[in-house]
Design a protein around this motif. Structure first.
Motif, PDB file in Angstrom:
ATOM      1  N   ARG A  28      -9.258  -0.472  -3.969  1.00 28.34           N
ATOM      2  CA  ARG A  28      -9.006   0.918  -3.570  1.00 28.34           C
ATOM      3  C   ARG A  28     -10.329   1.675  -3.470  1.00 28.34           C
ATOM      4  O   ARG A  28     -10.580   2.384  -2.491  1.00 28.34           O
ATOM      5  CB  ARG A  28      -8.098   1.559  -4.624  1.00 28.34           C
ATOM      6  N   CYS A  86       0.834  -1.208   0.000  1.00 26.30           N
ATOM      7  CA  CYS A  86       0.000   0.000   0.000  1.00 26.30           C
ATOM      8  C   CYS A  86       0.868   1.257   0.000  1.00 26.30           C
ATOM      9  O   CYS A  86       1.934   1.287   0.619  1.00 26.30           O
ATOM     10  CB  CYS A  86      -0.957  -0.018   1.191  1.00 26.30           C
ATOM     11  N   ALA A  87       0.385   2.299  -0.696  1.00 23.30           N
ATOM     12  CA  ALA A  87       1.172   3.532  -0.838  1.00 23.30           C
ATOM     13  C   ALA A  87       1.191   4.315   0.473  1.00 23.30           C
ATOM     14  O   ALA A  87       2.188   4.963   0.794  1.00 23.30           O
ATOM     15  CB  ALA A  87       0.593   4.382  -1.964  1.00 23.30           C
ATOM     16  N   ARG A  88       0.086   4.267   1.229  1.00 19.15           N
ATOM     17  CA  ARG A  88       0.035   4.990   2.513  1.00 19.15           C
ATOM     18  C   ARG A  88       0.302   4.017   3.647  1.00 19.15           C
ATOM     19  O   ARG A  88      -0.216   2.894   3.627  1.00 19.15           O
ATOM     20  CB  ARG A  88      -1.360   5.581   2.728  1.00 19.15           C
ATOM     21  N   PRO A  89       1.061   4.424   4.678  1.00 14.88           N
ATOM     22  CA  PRO A  89       1.335   3.485   5.795  1.00 14.88           C
ATOM     23  C   PRO A  89       0.046   3.106   6.523  1.00 14.88           C
ATOM     24  O   PRO A  89      -0.837   3.945   6.698  1.00 14.88           O
ATOM     25  CB  PRO A  89       2.266   4.289   6.716  1.00 14.88           C
ATOM     26  N   HIS A  90      -0.053   1.840   6.918  1.00 11.70           N
ATOM     27  CA  HIS A  90      -1.291   1.391   7.588  1.00 11.70           C
ATOM     28  C   HIS A  90      -1.295   1.731   9.075  1.00 11.70           C
ATOM     29  O   HIS A  90      -2.318   1.665   9.726  1.00 11.70           O
ATOM     30  CB  HIS A  90      -1.513  -0.105   7.375  1.00 11.70           C
ATOM     31  N   ARG A  91      -0.135   2.083   9.607  1.00 13.72           N
ATOM     32  CA  ARG A  91       0.016   2.440  11.033  1.00 13.72           C
ATOM     33  C   ARG A  91      -0.588   1.385  11.965  1.00 13.72           C
ATOM     34  O   ARG A  91      -1.156   1.714  13.012  1.00 13.72           O
ATOM     35  CB  ARG A  91      -0.628   3.800  11.338  1.00 13.72           C
ATOM     36  N   LEU A 143      -5.814   3.501   2.067  1.00 13.56           N
ATOM     37  CA  LEU A 143      -4.382   3.192   2.101  1.00 13.56           C
ATOM     38  C   LEU A 143      -3.687   3.581   0.793  1.00 13.56           C
ATOM     39  O   LEU A 143      -2.601   3.082   0.477  1.00 13.56           O
ATOM     40  CB  LEU A 143      -4.184   1.703   2.404  1.00 13.56           C
ATOM     41  N   GLY A 144      -4.320   4.475   0.026  1.00  8.95           N
ATOM     42  CA  GLY A 144      -3.736   4.961  -1.215  1.00  8.95           C
ATOM     43  C   GLY A 144      -3.715   3.886  -2.289  1.00  8.95           C
ATOM     44  O   GLY A 144      -4.497   2.923  -2.250  1.00  8.95           O
ATOM     45  N   ASP A 200       4.900  -1.979   4.517  1.00  9.08           N
ATOM     46  CA  ASP A 200       3.723  -1.315   3.948  1.00  9.08           C
ATOM     47  C   ASP A 200       2.911  -2.330   3.149  1.00  9.08           C
ATOM     48  O   ASP A 200       2.728  -2.198   1.927  1.00  9.08           O
ATOM     49  CB  ASP A 200       4.148  -0.131   3.060  1.00  9.08           C
TER      50      ASP A 200
END
Ligand SMILES: Cc1cc2nc3c(=O)[nH]c(=O)nc-3n(C[C@H](O)[C@H](O)[C@H](O)COP(=O)(O)OP(=O)(O)OC[C@H]3O[C@@H](n4cnc5c(N)ncnc54)[C@H](O)[C@@H]3O)c2cc1C
Length: 389
Positions: free
Chosen positions: A249, A194-199, A256-257, A220
């Motif tokens: 998406r 995923c491009a955005r971190p899932h945290r 998550l981008g 990621d």
């Protein structure tokens, strides 16, 4: 392992199955002081290098503690495991959200996401190899059960544990009925970058007739379990990687981008099933052999590991010289598990039905329920505690 006069193997307990539940049961029974023989196929080869297994489980803190007590969790490589620090569950509209946080619940993690192959390898490390790859037939007698194994081998055991999955041969041989109900849905399972971190947040979207979960993996990466009507699941499974990523998406509101598929998706038909009994003379069932539930709460393997825990405790507490296959003893295990299994099955089935129901009034009602639940901290804590057991 002993051999009798006819040359057949003899043991106190035979555990049939090669999954997490069977492996954990073999540990728990050995810890209870029983001589254990395993009957399990050779494990499937693992994906090469850093590649992740598609079968990924959200393990409850209670079960991680159980695996730790068996000495298996220390063998699971930390870089292959992701803790879940928070959960965000969305209803039909993006504003309705049920939130769970580890800090609020006073725990280190709400769950741990781990590959089945990683946990299975950790469990296998301290167990003797299986005596055979498959159990072909079981005959239950007054003194012992007689197991016919592959390659012409046979085994006599005082107790047989069927942890051999939903198509359990042990259950069938014991004549225990299995009531199955298809959901008309299938689950699409795949891992993505995923491009955005899932945290370390686990996301779930209940939308119309589908439930999409994206669970955090190390780095990621996320693991997807998307439960959908069968025809829709088949359509998505046939898509090329890029259009599939686009669909996931969109369904996840791009939380998550951009996504990149790490392997083709796998598709599992979904059903609810329950064995009429979980024990009988010289037999006990554990895991999917005893109960199959919808994966929307990620609790199937967790219930099975709790079965292993409970069976080990009952057999460990048995009176000296007590026959481990005595059905009166085994009923203690059945009673110990009945309420938890029933409650989890009812909760998961109720949610699956509620969110499969169509129509604006029902959607409004369930979203209002989700929003209300988020504000009812007592009920929310009860739910969280059950899922973390
Ligand atoms: C899409 C999906 C996602 C899921 N996600 C989660 C999750 O996040 N968390 C969770 O807790 N649960 C999850 N589950 C549920 C979970 O997969 C099952 O509950 C769990 O795998 C059951 O484990 P088991 O060991 O009882 O059975 P299985 O995993 O089916 O293992 C059965 C074993 O028995 C062996 N066997 C069968 N017949 C014989 C024989 N005759 N002789 C010897 N061996 C035999 C098989 O080869 C296999 O090794 C999910 C399920 C699905 C479908």
């Amino acid at each position: 392992m002993d051999r009798n006069e006819e040359g057949a193997l003899e043991t106190e307990a035979a555990v049939v199955g090669g999954g997490l539940v069977a492996l954990a049961t073999a540990h728990a029974l050995a810890r209870a002081g029983l001589q254990v023989a395993r009957i399990a196929p050779a494990p499937a080869p693992r994906p090469p290098g850093e590649a992740l297994d598609a079968r990924v489980y959200a393990l409850s803190p209670g079960n991680v503690a159980f695996l730790r007590s068996l000495g298996a969790w220390r063998r699971v490589r930390t870089e292959r495991v992701a803790p879940v620090h928070a959960m965000r569950i969305y209803g039909d509209d993006a504003r309705t959200c049920l939130a769970f946080d580890a800090w609020e619940a006073g725990v280190e993690a709400l769950a741990w996401i781990a590959e089945e192959a990683e946990v299975a390898a950790a469990l296998r490390a301290d167990l003797a190899p299986p005596v055979a790859g498959a159990c072909l037939e079981v005959q239950f007698g007054a003194e012992a059960a007689q197991l016919r194994l592959d390659r012409g081998a046979s085994l006599r055991a005082r107790l047989v544990v069927g942890a051999d999955g939903a198509r359990s041969r042990v259950r069938e041989a014991a004549g225990i009925a299995f009531c199955e109900q298809p959901y008309g849905q299938a689950a699409l399972v795949a891992n993505f970058e995923c491009a955005r971190p899932h945290r370390n947040v686990a996301y779930q979207w209940f939308r119309g007739d589908s439930v999409l979960a994206l669970l955090p993996l190390p780095g990621d990466r996320v693991s997807m379990v998307w439960s959908l009507p069968e025809s829709e699941a088949a359509r998505l499974a046939a898509l090329a990687p890029q259009p599939l990523c686009g669909e996931v998406r969109r369904a996840s509101g791009a939380a998550l981008g951009a996504l990149v598929a790490l392997a083709p998706p796998q598709c599992y038909p979904l059903r609810r099933a329950r064995a009429a009994r979980t024990v009988g003379p010289r037999v006990a069932l554990a895991g999917d052999a005893a109960h199959v539930i919808h994966p929307l709460a990620g609790q199937g393997a967790n219930l099975g590991l709790q079965d292993a825990r409970a069976l080990g405790e009952v057999l460990g507490a048995r009176e000296p010289l007590r026959d481990p296959g005595d059905v009166r003893l085994l009923r203690r295990y059945e009673r110990a598990r009945a309420e938890d299994v029933l409650a989890m099955d009812a909760l998961v089935h109720g949610l699956a039905r509620l969110f499969a129901a169509q129509g604006a009034p029902i959607a409004a009602l369930r979203n209002a329920g989700l929003a209300l639940l988020d504000r009812l901290s007592v009920v929310k804590n009860l739910l969280a505690r059950r899922a973390m057991a």
